[in-house]
Design an enzyme around this catalytic site. Structure first.
Site, PDB file in Angstrom:
ATOM      1  NE  ARG A  42      -6.830   7.987  -0.624  1.00 54.94           N
ATOM      2  CZ  ARG A  42      -6.744   6.709  -0.949  1.00 54.94           C
ATOM      3  NH1 ARG A  42      -6.537   6.347  -2.205  1.00 54.94           N
ATOM      4  NH2 ARG A  42      -6.876   5.777  -0.036  1.00 54.94           N
ATOM      5  CG  ASP A  95      -7.106   7.856   2.873  1.00 54.07           C
ATOM      6  OD1 ASP A  95      -7.679   8.748   2.216  1.00 54.07           O
ATOM      7  OD2 ASP A  95      -6.772   6.761   2.389  1.00 54.07           O
ATOM      8  CG  LEU A 102     -16.499  -4.846   2.030  1.00 52.71           C
ATOM      9  CD1 LEU A 102     -17.565  -5.924   1.984  1.00 52.71           C
ATOM     10  CD2 LEU A 102     -15.477  -5.129   3.129  1.00 52.71           C
ATOM     11  CG  MET A 136     -15.511 -11.050  -4.640  1.00 53.57           C
ATOM     12  SD  MET A 136     -15.130 -12.541  -3.644  1.00 53.57           S
ATOM     13  CE  MET A 136     -14.362 -11.782  -2.201  1.00 53.57           C
ATOM     14  NE  ARG A 137     -14.229  -7.872 -11.288  1.00 57.32           N
ATOM     15  CZ  ARG A 137     -13.702  -6.867 -11.985  1.00 57.32           C
ATOM     16  NH1 ARG A 137     -14.480  -6.123 -12.753  1.00 57.32           N
ATOM     17  NH2 ARG A 137     -12.408  -6.600 -11.903  1.00 57.32           N
ATOM     18  N   GLY A 177     -15.721  -1.538  -4.326  1.00 56.66           N
ATOM     19  CA  GLY A 177     -15.965  -2.382  -5.493  1.00 56.66           C
ATOM     20  C   GLY A 177     -16.659  -3.693  -5.193  1.00 56.66           C
ATOM     21  CB  ILE A 178     -15.893  -6.496  -2.890  1.00 55.67           C
ATOM     22  CG1 ILE A 178     -14.633  -6.864  -3.668  1.00 55.67           C
ATOM     23  CG2 ILE A 178     -16.591  -7.768  -2.393  1.00 55.67           C
ATOM     24  CD1 ILE A 178     -13.553  -7.530  -2.827  1.00 55.67           C
ATOM     25  N   GLY A 179     -18.145  -4.456  -2.120  1.00 53.81           N
ATOM     26  CA  GLY A 179     -19.349  -4.151  -1.362  1.00 53.81           C
ATOM     27  C   GLY A 179     -20.507  -3.711  -2.233  1.00 53.81           C
ATOM     28  CD  GLU A 180     -19.625   0.958  -4.741  1.00 56.80           C
ATOM     29  OE1 GLU A 180     -19.662   1.029  -6.002  1.00 56.80           O
ATOM     30  OE2 GLU A 180     -18.939   1.716  -4.044  1.00 56.80           O
TER      31      GLU A 180
END
Length: 353
Positions: free
Chosen positions: A45, A102, A161, A236-237, A283-286
């Site tokens: 990557r 990317d 996200l 976010m958690r 991570g947030i989106g899922e």
């Protein structure tokens, strides 16, 4: 390098803490776990390919030199990526190696989307333009959405996200616009990055507070975003838990985060001839039903109808359609490593052919 993630000789994922190991030490640890089974190729990557690369590239000295020339656009990422390339070439000198960028997926942006309204010379002589990032993720989830929906090249808005965040408008497998720009700082509110701010903020802080460009850069990249808004965390958690307990800063951070996502998606819809649906990933989106619900609620005029029950049950690692009719809403776990492997194989087949 705090640790190493890979697949062992049985194809099972593993994580091995390595302290402050350098890339060579990390790769040697991976090699040990492969128990003598050498890979057939190595995919890397690379964050920023500039305008040099519109697709994955077989690595040679010329490609490395081009990546080095682009490092000024990604000083925190490209040198580290190149260190990994150098270590791998030392360990596997006879294996073909491929750079997957990317930025490459976004090289299909039209000029109206990638040009900044600055003098032509800055673009012509210094490559100042919008590039976009998270290309492997947006490519993977949009193509997966095509497959799951049965559409032959749909029109998708994708929202990656995580600690880093970006959105993208994808039409028939091609990126037509995206939220990140010259650097990964542009666009959405992120974990510690501000996203869009008034460009005059730099001059204002320099005049009023005497701050250097380096100090302002640190502020916007490391001290802002969810962390800066909440004064609490970039996770976010933690913010959702604190919001539930009445923490005003956490509530504000989540509100701003969701609003800016919806605002970006609405703007990017202008790039699509037709909108078939919206994909959440990262991570947030899922993992955050709360974020998905609020983003959809902020786009009522897009014909998006959320199935709140299904949305609440969707968990990481599981694909799921979460709409209740109308345009499609998907949660699709991203697989950037798989996309890198796919593009590596495709590039090698093209080279052999």
């Amino acid at each position: 390098m705090p640790g190493s993630r890979a697949l062992d000789s049985l194809g099972e994922p593993f994580e091995q803490p390595l302290g402050n190991a350098d890339p060579t030490t990390a790769l040697e640890a991976i090699l040990d776990r492969l128990e003598g089974r050498l890979p057939q190729a190595v995919g890397h990557r690379i964050v920023h390919g500039g305008e040099h690369f519109t697709q994955a590239a077989l690595i040679d000295d010329t490609v490395i030199a081009a990546i080095e020339q682009t490092s000024a656009l990604a000083p925190l990422h490209n040198p580290a990526n190149l260190a990994g390339v150098a270590a791998t070439r030392r360990l596997f000198p006879d294996l073909p190696q491929v750079a997957v960028f990317d930025t490459a997926f976004h090289q299909t942006l039209p000029a109206q989307a990638y040009r900044y309204a600055v003098p032509e010379a800055l673009y012509r002589d210094h490559a100042i333009r919008r590039y976009g990032f998270h290309g492997t993720s947006h490519a993977y989830v949009s193509r997966r959405a095509d497959a799951l929906s049965g559409l032959e090249g749909g029109g998708w808005l994708t929202a990656h996200l995580g600690n880093g965040c970006s959105t993208c408008a994808v039409w028939k497998g091609r990126s037509l616009d995206t939220s990140m720009g010259l650097t990964p700082l542009e666009g959405l509110v992120m974990g510690t990055r501000s996203g869009d701010v008034d460009p005059g903020l730099h001059a204002h802080l320099a005049r009023q507070l005497g701050w250097t460009l380096e100090r302002i850069d640190t502020l916007l990249n490391r001290e802002s975003g969810l962390l800066g808004l909440s004064g609490l965390s970039n996770d976010m958690r933690e913010l959702e838990a604190a919001e539930a307990e009445g923490h005003a800063g956490a509530a504000l951070a989540v509100e701003v985060f969701c609003y800016r996502i919806a605002k970006s998606l609405a703007a990017l819809s202008c790039a699509l001839p037709r909108l078939d649906g919206l994909v959440f990933t990262g991570g947030i989106g899922e993992n955050s039903p709360r974020v998905r619900e609020q983003v959809v609620a902020l786009l009522p005029h897009f014909g998006l109808q959320l199935n709140r029950t299904v949305n609440g049950e969707t968990v990481r690692g599981r694909e799921g359609r979460i709409d209740a009719g109308g345009r499609q809403l998907w949660v699709i776990p991203t697989d950037e490593e798989g996309q890198i492997a796919t593009e590596t194989c495709q590039r090698l087949k093209e080279t052999i052919a």
